[in-house]
Write an enzyme that holds these catalytic residues in place. Structure first.
Site, mmCIF file in Angstrom:
data_model
loop_
_atom_site.group_PDB
_atom_site.id
_atom_site.type_symbol
_atom_site.label_atom_id
_atom_site.label_comp_id
_atom_site.label_asym_id
_atom_site.label_seq_id
_atom_site.Cartn_x
_atom_site.Cartn_y
_atom_site.Cartn_z
ATOM 1 N N CYS A 136 44.746 44.581 47.575
ATOM 2 C CA CYS A 136 46.054 44.402 46.942
ATOM 3 C C CYS A 136 46.226 45.186 45.636
ATOM 4 O O CYS A 136 47.064 46.074 45.535
ATOM 5 C CB CYS A 136 46.321 42.925 46.692
ATOM 6 S SG CYS A 136 46.310 41.909 48.185
ATOM 7 N N HIS B 136 50.452 42.196 41.197
ATOM 8 C CA HIS B 136 49.027 41.986 40.948
ATOM 9 C C HIS B 136 48.540 42.642 39.657
ATOM 10 O O HIS B 136 47.390 43.096 39.580
ATOM 11 C CB HIS B 136 48.197 42.484 42.130
ATOM 12 C CG HIS B 136 47.132 41.516 42.566
ATOM 13 N ND1 HIS B 136 46.175 41.015 41.712
ATOM 14 C CD2 HIS B 136 46.867 40.947 43.764
ATOM 15 C CE1 HIS B 136 45.372 40.206 42.373
ATOM 16 N NE2 HIS B 136 45.780 40.128 43.623
#
Length: 584
Positions: free
Chosen positions: A56, A106
């Site tokens: 991610c 993220h």
């Protein structure tokens, strides 16, 4: 003559959506995504798009910056993206765009904006260094690693953390469009809406799950490979997700896949709602819609789940650009990557990236306009997260995919003849790289002040040409090193065809020139150690979190007798209405 209005950009991301599984790429797919299918028919669709790291945070960092993970310390899901690194949000904001993010990106560390003028939601995952990978202790399995519970516990549910999050993302993204048209209608915007589905756990509400009641859910095309026959990295992944000694029934696999398919349909519906709001606000005709993701999901292929490897289901991502009035719908077969989106966004608004700043991505505008400009057909990838103890790199070019790690046997796949990647053409070869000169490394890394397209034509050792589309003649360099052939472990094994041997030799040479694995491994381990110590310290005493919290001021909402909303009631209701209806 009136100046042409600059386009808005709506960038929609899905999390862990495997491109090979979607009906926009596979007509036999049973996944129901009517909105994406409609968009694809009207879009420029990239059939061979990849992330630059199948995890991610590193993937997203490369996407927003246009640089490879190793250049920006993007190693794992607790890596910090430095505030000095330029993102597409910085470029567009400098050009007068309002830049906003709704959903997941993220980001870790104190900077949670990275050029976005406004962030509409918090992130779904921690913004601290608590998920730092530890290559110093490879046998320790932290509790935040993936495990097989997502598969064992798959199926319909009423509510999840992920549903809470994505419904907020959709609400905030739609509200942003409503607010923008009412208060900032003339300012162009770039809105990024990033959903967390269909990321595991594999659960979805019954209304979406039931859409697949009468659908034959297919089992993986490539059956589970026995643990002892998996490649070393796949074996390590099976250990860290706790799947090494566990067998799944066909029913368990189908239930997990059905839930994943239902989550894809859920994302498709969210996109439909967002596009409806875009059109209702009158933005549809002047907005370029881009859809992509951060990586894929193995979904049981080869017996693997989730991501963290370079097989197609994990590394490939969906990518389309929708603006029929600007770009004629077409399919692009050449390989591109999400790292290319940063310079693409900048050029879409009529600007250019700074020539004196580092950049690895290449603008996709030549593909969108169908121009005769050079097209690389090359993707470079890096993985430095959990499940490995050394960098794993990937070069995708032409029909081939080459995967290399200094502690593992090399892999070479011909994706034309072997799309399921079951025949490793590099089987039997060692991971020893040729000795190269220091100049070779510098031409890939000392690129400040050189545009990427100049690098590809002047410095890159294998620019694309008509005479040899995969590996043309090398560009001359001072004291060119000797290039030995790759060493083979089993000298008695039959040799592959001569053209495969030469292809493999050249991939080895290019890998040796692109990466200094000893230095990069030391760099990763040092960064891990620093973040672990910082996190241990900051978790003591009074903790000040880095997690982003959107501002919410009740005094500035709805009808008030003071502050910014202190207009007369009639006036306030008029400016809050869209379209506005004023009595004559």
């Amino acid at each position: 003559m009136a100046q042409e209005k600059r386009p808005n950009i709506l960038f929609v991301m899905a999390d862990q959506m495997a491109a090979p599984m979607l009906s926009m790429y596979d007509p036999a797919s049973v996944i129901k995504t009517p909105t994406l299918d409609r968009l694809a028919k009207e879009s420029v669709v990239f059939e061979s798009a990849y992330c630059n790291s199948p995890l991610c945070a590193p993937s997203r960092f490369s996407l927003v910056t246009g640089q490879l993970p190793s250049k920006i310390d993007g190693y794992d899901n607790a890596s910090e993206l430095s505030s000095r690194i330029i993102t597409y949000a910085h470029y567009l904001r400098r050009e007068g765009y309002h830049t906003a993010l709704a959903g997941k990106m993220h980001f870790c560390g104190p900077d949670q904006l990275h050029g976005y003028e406004e962030r509409l939601t918090s992130d779904i995952y921690p913004g601290d260094f608590g998920w730092t990978v530890n290559w110093d202790k490879p046998d320790v399995r932290p509790d935040w690693y993936h495990n097989m519970s997502s598969v064992y516990e798959a199926g319909p549910i009423v509510r999840t953390n992920q549903l809470d999050y994505d419904e907020e993302v959709l609400f905030k993204a739609k509200q942003y469009l409503f607010d923008h048209v009412r208060r900032k209608g003339d300012q162009p915007f770039c809105l990024t809406a990033s959903f967390t589905h269909p990321h595991d756990p594999y659960n979805m509400t019954k209304d979406y799950y039931d859409l697949y009641e009468d659908v034959e859910i297919p089992l993986p095309k490539t059956p589970a490979v026995p643990y002892e026959q998996q490649d070393p990295h796949a074996q390590r992944l099976m250990k860290i997700i706790d799947a090494a000694e566990k067998d799944l029934t066909d029913e368990q696999i189908r239930t997990a896949r059905r839930s994943y398919f239902a989550a894809c349909t859920y994302v498709d519906h969210q996109i439909s709602e967002l596009l409806r709001a875009l059109d209702n606000c009158g933005f549809g005709d002047n907005t370029i819609v881009v859809f992509s993701g951060d990586h894929g999901d193995m979904l049981g292929e080869r017996g693997l789940w989730y991501k963290m490897n370079w097989f197609e289901n994990s590394g490939r991502v969906p990518l389309l650009v929708h603006s029929p009035s600007r770009f004629s719908p077409r399919r692009i077969k050449e390989s591109v990557s999400t790292m290319d989106l940063m310079p693409t966004f900048v050029e879409l608004i009529g600007s250019n990236v700074s020539p004196d700043l580092p950049l690895d991505g290449v603008s996709l505008l030549p593909y969108l306009t169908d121009s005769q400009a050079p097209k690389l057909d090359t993707v470079i990838g890096e993985y430095m997260g959990e499940g490995t103890l050394a960098p794993i790199v990937m070069i995708r070019r032409g029909r081939y995919k080459f995967v290399y790690c200094p502690i593992d046997p090399p892999q070479l796949y011909d994706l034309v003849d072997d799309p399921r990647e079951v025949n490793n053409l590099a089987a039997g070869y060692t991971s020893e790289l040729p000795i190269i000169s220091p100049f070779s490394h510098s031409k890939y890394h000392d690129n400040v002040g050189v545009l990427h397209h100049q690098l590809t034509e002047e410095i890159r050792p294998y620019p694309i040409s008509q005479s040899d589309p995969l590996f043309p003649a090398r560009v001359a360099s001072p004291s060119p090193p000797r290039t030995p052939s790759p060493r083979r472990k089993d000298i008695n094994a039959p040799l592959p065809p001569a053209h495969v041997q030469e292809t493999l030799r050249r991939f080895f040479q290019e890998t040796a020139e692109r990466w200094d694995f000893t230095a990069l491994t030391k760099q990763v381990v040092l960064n891990q150690r620093q973040r672990r110590l910082v996190n241990e310290a900051l978790m003591k005493g009074s903790v000040t979190g880095w997690d982003f919290t959107p501002r919410s001021d009740g005094s500035a909402q709805y009808v008030r007798n003071y502050g910014v909303n202190a207009d007369a009631l009639e006036d306030f209701e008029v400016v809050s209405r869209w379209p506005r209806r004023i009595a004559t």
